[in-house]
Write an enzyme that holds these catalytic residues in place. Structure first.
Site, PDB file in Angstrom:
ATOM      1  N   ASP A   8       0.859  -1.177   0.000  1.00  0.00           N
ATOM      2  CA  ASP A   8       0.000   0.000   0.000  1.00  0.00           C
ATOM      3  C   ASP A   8       0.895   1.227   0.000  1.00  0.00           C
ATOM      4  O   ASP A   8       2.140   1.111   0.019  1.00  0.00           O
ATOM      5  CB  ASP A   8      -0.933  -0.035   1.214  1.00  0.00           C
ATOM      6  CG  ASP A   8      -2.266   0.679   0.959  1.00  0.00           C
ATOM      7  OD1 ASP A   8      -2.351   1.464  -0.002  1.00  0.00           O
ATOM      8  OD2 ASP A   8      -3.216   0.460   1.733  1.00  0.00           O
ATOM      9  N   GLU A  10      -0.061   4.587   1.773  1.00  0.00           N
ATOM     10  CA  GLU A  10      -0.243   5.604   2.818  1.00  0.00           C
ATOM     11  C   GLU A  10       0.768   5.490   3.954  1.00  0.00           C
ATOM     12  O   GLU A  10       1.051   6.473   4.637  1.00  0.00           O
ATOM     13  CB  GLU A  10      -1.671   5.539   3.376  1.00  0.00           C
ATOM     14  CG  GLU A  10      -2.744   6.047   2.435  1.00  0.00           C
ATOM     15  CD  GLU A  10      -3.298   4.967   1.522  1.00  0.00           C
ATOM     16  OE1 GLU A  10      -4.291   5.234   0.827  1.00  0.00           O
ATOM     17  OE2 GLU A  10      -2.722   3.854   1.504  1.00  0.00           O
ATOM     18  N   HIS A  60      -3.019  -0.415  -3.804  1.00  0.00           N
ATOM     19  CA  HIS A  60      -3.454   0.958  -3.543  1.00  0.00           C
ATOM     20  C   HIS A  60      -4.116   1.554  -4.776  1.00  0.00           C
ATOM     21  O   HIS A  60      -3.708   1.298  -5.908  1.00  0.00           O
ATOM     22  CB  HIS A  60      -2.268   1.843  -3.161  1.00  0.00           C
ATOM     23  CG  HIS A  60      -2.639   3.292  -3.128  1.00  0.00           C
ATOM     24  ND1 HIS A  60      -3.402   3.847  -2.117  1.00  0.00           N
ATOM     25  CD2 HIS A  60      -2.410   4.300  -4.021  1.00  0.00           C
ATOM     26  CE1 HIS A  60      -3.607   5.127  -2.368  1.00  0.00           C
ATOM     27  NE2 HIS A  60      -3.025   5.433  -3.510  1.00  0.00           N
ATOM     28  N   HIS A 105      -1.528   1.395   6.622  1.00  0.00           N
ATOM     29  CA  HIS A 105      -2.034   2.521   7.402  1.00  0.00           C
ATOM     30  C   HIS A 105      -3.048   2.046   8.427  1.00  0.00           C
ATOM     31  O   HIS A 105      -3.580   0.937   8.325  1.00  0.00           O
ATOM     32  CB  HIS A 105      -2.705   3.534   6.473  1.00  0.00           C
ATOM     33  CG  HIS A 105      -3.744   2.914   5.584  1.00  0.00           C
ATOM     34  ND1 HIS A 105      -5.047   2.688   5.992  1.00  0.00           N
ATOM     35  CD2 HIS A 105      -3.663   2.435   4.319  1.00  0.00           C
ATOM     36  CE1 HIS A 105      -5.717   2.105   5.025  1.00  0.00           C
ATOM     37  NE2 HIS A 105      -4.907   1.932   3.995  1.00  0.00           N
ATOM     38  N   HIS A 117      -7.867   5.030   7.007  1.00  0.00           N
ATOM     39  CA  HIS A 117      -9.177   4.699   6.450  1.00  0.00           C
ATOM     40  C   HIS A 117      -9.296   3.182   6.380  1.00  0.00           C
ATOM     41  O   HIS A 117      -8.332   2.457   6.606  1.00  0.00           O
ATOM     42  CB  HIS A 117      -9.363   5.304   5.055  1.00  0.00           C
ATOM     43  CG  HIS A 117      -8.438   4.749   4.029  1.00  0.00           C
ATOM     44  ND1 HIS A 117      -7.133   5.186   3.878  1.00  0.00           N
ATOM     45  CD2 HIS A 117      -8.600   3.764   3.103  1.00  0.00           C
ATOM     46  CE1 HIS A 117      -6.547   4.514   2.910  1.00  0.00           C
ATOM     47  NE2 HIS A 117      -7.419   3.625   2.426  1.00  0.00           N
ATOM     48  N   GLU A 136      -8.053  -2.533   7.572  1.00  0.00           N
ATOM     49  CA  GLU A 136      -7.735  -3.391   6.431  1.00  0.00           C
ATOM     50  C   GLU A 136      -6.789  -4.518   6.835  1.00  0.00           C
ATOM     51  O   GLU A 136      -6.897  -5.646   6.334  1.00  0.00           O
ATOM     52  CB  GLU A 136      -7.107  -2.554   5.314  1.00  0.00           C
ATOM     53  CG  GLU A 136      -8.077  -1.595   4.651  1.00  0.00           C
ATOM     54  CD  GLU A 136      -7.403  -0.619   3.709  1.00  0.00           C
ATOM     55  OE1 GLU A 136      -6.202  -0.836   3.386  1.00  0.00           O
ATOM     56  OE2 GLU A 136      -8.044   0.360   3.298  1.00  0.00           O
TER      57      GLU A 136
END
Length: 277
Positions: A8, A10, A60, A105, A117, A136
């Site tokens: 990912d 972030e 992502h 994240h 998020h 996640e």
């Protein structure tokens, strides 16, 4: 030995702003290079410890962030959307010995994670599974467990690595930055972050004989989903398996984490008007 990497953006060092997350943003090219650098560092560490084939899921945004020409042979990339296992696509193909989360994240319920998020920052306010808020990584670690894989390493900001240490106490972590707020942090330099990730990945793979697969959540899973848009909640409740319990919240039941993964992806991605085929 085969290893799986879910990548990912972030949680990557130097990534702090939404302008870096999408191809239309002026900071996206830089963020892609930073993300690619950290994934390559993890690959170097895995290989230094004897790892062979590596599959990397670009998980992502549009699923096309990693710079493919920079990757070595014997590495394969999962790209694009839609895909049935979402962020974990490819884990179902053949036997893997372990997996790594790079650049991740904190979840939607985090009060201090950078760019925190769950699945969709524009739509989902919280996901509770059997009464606990899930990120996640909660979901994807459970999917890894479903396929018998231990999570060896997770990297991201301090809110994220603190969360990982709580839910996956046997997993090594690298903190790439300290969160000041939703879009600000004190970050390591790319070189420093990559060095830490390479070293941690090598150590984690060498410690593989003692790694344990995390326990699966008790099934069936009772899911409470809170959305940011009231009308989206209203429409979702038209599905016969979904019960609306509040203006922004619905409840449903699924048999396992794979069903949950599919349901959440459907909620966040279904757009028949935008389908190309």
């Amino acid at each position: 030995m085969r290893f799986y990497i879910c990548a990912d953006i972030e949680g990557v060092a130097g990534v702090v702003d939404i302008d870096q997350l999408q191809p239309s943003g002026s900071g996206h090219d830089e963020a892609r290079r930073l993300m690619t650098g950290e994934v390559l560092a993890a690959i170097e560490g895995v290989r230094a410890a004897g790892g062979g084939e590596i599959v990397v899921a670009d998980s992502h945004g549009n699923g096309r962030n990693l710079l493919i020409p920079d990757f070595p042979d014997a590495v394969e990339l999962v790209q694009g959307w839609p895909r049935p296992l979402v962020m974990m696509q490819g884990i179902e193909q053949g036997r893997f010995d372990g997996m790594l989360f790079i650049g991740h994240h904190a979840g939607a319920g985090s009060t201090d994670g950078v760019l925190a998020h769950t699945m969709s920052g524009r739509l989902i306010a919280d996901v509770k599974v059997n009464g606990e808020s899930w990120s996640e990584t909660d979901l994807n670690a459970a999917i890894a467990a479903q396929f018998g894989l231990p999570v060896l390493l997770a990297t991201g900001d301090d809110a994220y690595t603190g969360h990982v240490q709580r839910i996956l106490p046997g997993t090594a972590t690298v903190t790439t930055k300290a969160a000041f707020g939703a879009s600000s942090a004190r970050s390591l330099t790319p070189a420093a972050s990559r060095a830490k990730i390479r070293s941690a990945a090598e150590e984690a793979v060498r410690a593989l004989p003692s790694a344990e697969v995390s326990a699966l959540p008790q099934a069936p899973l009772e899911v409470e989903l809170t959305l940011k848009r009231r009308q989206a909640t209203e429409l979702l409740a038209y599905l016969p398996i979904v019960e609306r319990t509040a203006a922004h919240t619905v409840r449903f039941r699924v048999g396992d984490v794979l069903e949950l993964n599919a349901m959440l992806y459907f909620v966040t991605a279904y757009d028949p008007k935008g389908a190309l085929f």
